[in-house]
Design an enzyme around this catalytic site. Structure first.
Site, PDB file in Angstrom:
ATOM      1  N   ASP A  21      84.993  50.700  48.551  1.00 25.21           N
ATOM      2  CA  ASP A  21      84.250  51.602  49.451  1.00 25.21           C
ATOM      3  C   ASP A  21      85.051  52.787  49.989  1.00 25.21           C
ATOM      4  OD1 ASP A  21      81.934  52.244  50.750  1.00 25.21           O
ATOM      5  OD2 ASP A  21      82.276  50.975  52.500  1.00 25.21           O
ATOM      6  N   ASN A  23      84.612  56.007  48.633  1.00 22.85           N
ATOM      7  CA  ASN A  23      84.706  56.873  47.567  1.00 22.85           C
ATOM      8  C   ASN A  23      84.122  58.369  48.186  1.00 22.85           C
ATOM      9  OD1 ASN A  23      85.632  54.837  45.973  1.00 22.85           O
ATOM     10  ND2 ASN A  23      83.984  54.973  44.613  1.00 22.85           N
ATOM     11  N   HIS A  38      84.026  58.924  43.368  1.00 24.39           N
ATOM     12  CA  HIS A  38      83.839  57.780  42.256  1.00 24.39           C
ATOM     13  C   HIS A  38      84.701  57.867  41.068  1.00 24.39           C
ATOM     14  CE1 HIS A  38      80.610  56.837  44.769  1.00 24.39           C
ATOM     15  NE2 HIS A  38      79.734  57.489  44.637  1.00 24.39           N
ATOM     16  N   SER A  66      75.237  48.059  44.201  1.00 27.27           N
ATOM     17  CA  SER A  66      74.296  46.917  45.089  1.00 27.27           C
ATOM     18  C   SER A  66      72.784  47.132  44.548  1.00 27.27           C
ATOM     19  CB  SER A  66      74.821  46.931  46.477  1.00 27.27           C
ATOM     20  OG  SER A  66      74.108  48.183  47.105  1.00 27.27           O
ATOM     21  N   ASN A  69      71.968  50.139  46.530  1.00 28.45           N
ATOM     22  CA  ASN A  69      72.572  51.456  46.198  1.00 28.45           C
ATOM     23  C   ASN A  69      71.448  52.417  45.465  1.00 28.45           C
ATOM     24  OD1 ASN A  69      75.943  50.381  45.635  1.00 28.45           O
ATOM     25  ND2 ASN A  69      75.243  51.192  47.751  1.00 28.45           N
ATOM     26  N   TRP A  70      70.347  51.800  44.910  1.00 29.95           N
ATOM     27  CA  TRP A  70      69.146  52.461  44.471  1.00 29.95           C
ATOM     28  C   TRP A  70      68.547  53.685  45.292  1.00 29.95           C
ATOM     29  CZ3 TRP A  70      69.185  52.289  39.317  1.00 29.95           C
ATOM     30  CH2 TRP A  70      69.294  51.000  38.941  1.00 29.95           C
ATOM     31  N   ARG A  72      70.283  55.808  47.083  1.00 27.87           N
ATOM     32  CA  ARG A  72      70.986  56.964  46.827  1.00 27.87           C
ATOM     33  C   ARG A  72      70.593  58.133  45.977  1.00 27.87           C
ATOM     34  NH1 ARG A  72      77.308  55.489  47.404  1.00 27.87           N
ATOM     35  NH2 ARG A  72      77.221  53.966  48.963  1.00 27.87           N
ATOM     36  N   ARG A 189      88.036  44.641  51.832  1.00 25.25           N
ATOM     37  CA  ARG A 189      87.142  45.595  52.078  1.00 25.25           C
ATOM     38  C   ARG A 189      87.910  46.713  52.661  1.00 25.25           C
ATOM     39  NH1 ARG A 189      80.661  46.422  53.790  1.00 25.25           N
ATOM     40  NH2 ARG A 189      80.764  48.573  52.736  1.00 25.25           N
ATOM     41  N   SER A 197      78.046  43.752  53.449  1.00 21.70           N
ATOM     42  CA  SER A 197      77.121  44.414  52.850  1.00 21.70           C
ATOM     43  C   SER A 197      76.390  43.727  51.585  1.00 21.70           C
ATOM     44  CB  SER A 197      77.522  45.604  52.195  1.00 21.70           C
ATOM     45  OG  SER A 197      78.071  46.559  53.126  1.00 21.70           O
TER      46      SER A 197
HETATM   47  C1  IPE Z   1      78.837  48.294  49.407  1.00 20.42           C
HETATM   48  O1  IPE Z   1      79.078  49.682  49.731  1.00 20.42           O
HETATM   49  C2  IPE Z   1      78.317  48.392  47.945  1.00 20.42           C
HETATM   50  C3  IPE Z   1      79.411  48.322  46.899  1.00 20.42           C
HETATM   51  C4  IPE Z   1      80.574  48.646  47.298  1.00 20.42           C
HETATM   52  C5  IPE Z   1      79.105  48.754  45.610  1.00 20.42           C
HETATM   53  P1  IPE Z   1      78.011  50.475  50.516  1.00 20.42           P
HETATM   54  O2  IPE Z   1      78.880  51.699  50.789  1.00 20.42           O
HETATM   55  O3  IPE Z   1      76.854  50.638  49.460  1.00 20.42           O
HETATM   56  O4  IPE Z   1      77.716  49.822  51.744  1.00 20.42           O
HETATM   57  P2  IPE Z   1      77.185  49.991  53.279  1.00 20.42           P
HETATM   58  O5  IPE Z   1      76.003  50.967  53.103  1.00 20.42           O
HETATM   59  O6  IPE Z   1      78.151  50.955  53.755  1.00 20.42           O
HETATM   60  O7  IPE Z   1      77.042  48.661  53.791  1.00 20.42           O
HETATM   61  C1  IPE Z   2      81.603  53.391  46.928  1.00 22.30           C
HETATM   62  O1  IPE Z   2      82.180  54.106  48.032  1.00 22.30           O
HETATM   63  C2  IPE Z   2      80.855  52.541  46.902  1.00 22.30           C
HETATM   64  C3  IPE Z   2      79.786  52.505  45.721  1.00 22.30           C
HETATM   65  C4  IPE Z   2      78.584  52.210  46.052  1.00 22.30           C
HETATM   66  C5  IPE Z   2      80.332  52.802  44.298  1.00 22.30           C
HETATM   67  P1  IPE Z   2      80.842  54.796  48.690  1.00 22.30           P
HETATM   68  O2  IPE Z   2      80.287  55.623  47.689  1.00 22.30           O
HETATM   69  O3  IPE Z   2      79.810  54.005  49.282  1.00 22.30           O
HETATM   70  O4  IPE Z   2      81.787  55.771  49.724  1.00 22.30           O
HETATM   71  P2  IPE Z   2      81.282  56.149  51.328  1.00 22.30           P
HETATM   72  O5  IPE Z   2      81.134  54.668  51.837  1.00 22.30           O
HETATM   73  O6  IPE Z   2      80.237  56.883  51.229  1.00 22.30           O
HETATM   74  O7  IPE Z   2      82.621  57.018  51.739  1.00 22.30           O
HETATM   75 MG    MG Z   3      80.084  53.205  51.669  1.00 23.16          MG
END
Ligand code: IPE
Ligand code: IPE
Ligand code: MG
Length: 241
Positions: A21, A23, A38, A66, A69-70, A72, A189, A197
């Site tokens: 997390d 990125n 990423h 996850s 994550n859809w 996004r 984490r 999450s």
């Molecule tokens: C958790 O990170 C999912 C992955 C690392 C793939 P998120 O950034 O999606 O989680 P939340 O939204 O902060 O809980």
């Molecule tokens: C990567 O970090 C997790 C993935 C979902 C691949 P994020 O994209 O959630 O980065 P932040 O939390 O927005 O900084």
């Molecule tokens: Mg994140």
């Protein structure tokens, strides 16, 4: 001095899981597009797999995408899918040569066909390997995984292949994506978020948690060693004294 020297190789976590997390925030701090974060993050995956392998870690799980994550933007989802394909393409030879088995946690059917093809060949080509399990969670949710297990157990009950009394923890674990692998010992984490999450809810029941403010693209193998050293200082009681 490196934390590597402090690690007790006789007391390693057997299963490490990582919620990658931060990125997006890493990129934002540098006024770069999130997708750049990423890319940097996927380079860290390579480093952490190598370091874990060299230590002798048996199972390593990465949360890559996850079920949530859809939500996004589509261009970010596309970039994440591209990176998965790129990672598998560029790393598969090395993974095969090192006797690492790739497993996918999650339902890949909703993923683009190209991604599915790439993953399926990686699964096929590494299915007999047994030095380390490399689990990649894709379209994964802990709640979905548990529901899926319940449904499949229900089916097997209905067709008579199991009985109600057969249902216990061991049997249940055979219906999870991680069947055959032990529970998570160490959950890492980065990025400062203090939550799970929807990751590997069943498997983390007695995991030791390690949270770090470092953003994933900055999470070097030294950070991994530091997490393992912290893990080795914990008193794991499992409810006992
Ligand atoms: C958790 O990170 C999912 C992955 C690392 C793939 P998120 O950034 O999606 O989680 P939340 O939204 O902060 O809980
Ligand atoms: C990567 O970090 C997790 C993935 C979902 C691949 P994020 O994209 O959630 O980065 P932040 O939390 O927005 O900084
Ligand atoms: Mg994140």
């Amino acid at each position: 001095m490196t934390y590597r020297d402090e690690i007790d190789l006789n007391n390693l976590p057997k299963h490490i899981a990582i919620i990658m997390d931060g990125n997006g925030r890493w990129a934002k701090k540098r006024m770069l597009p999130r997708t750049y974060g990423h890319s940097k993050g996927s380079d860290r995956v390579i480093e952490i797999v190598e370091a874990s392998y060299n230590l002798g870690i048996k199972s390593l799980s990465f949360y890559a995408f996850s079920t949530e994550n859809w939500k996004r933007p589509q261009n970010e989802i596309n970039k994440l899918m591209e990176l998965i394909v790129y990672y598998v393409r560029t790393q598969l030879e090395k993974i095969k040569n090192n006797n690492i088995k790739i497993n996918v946690l999650g339902d890949i059917i909703p993923l683009p066909e190209l991604v599915q093809d790439e993953i399926n060949s990686a699964l096929d080509e590494t299915s007999c390997n047994n030095k380390m399990n490399l689990n990649i969670a894709l379209n994964y949710g802990g709640q979905d995984e548990i529901l899926r297990a319940c449904k499949n157990i229900g089916k097997d009950l209905l067709d008579g292949s199991i009985n109600l009394n057969d249902i216990n923890k061991n049997l249940f674990e055979n219906y999870l994506y991680t069947r055959g692998q032990g529970p998570i010992d160490l959950l890492i984490r980065p990025s400062g978020e203090l939550r799970v999450s929807n990751f590997m809810l069943w498997q983390m029941s007695y995991a030791e948690f390690y949270f770090s403010d470092i953003l994933w693209p900055d999470f070097s193998k030294e950070e991994l060693y530091k997490a393992i050293v912290s893990f080795q200082k914990r008193d794991r009681r499992f409810g006992g004294l």
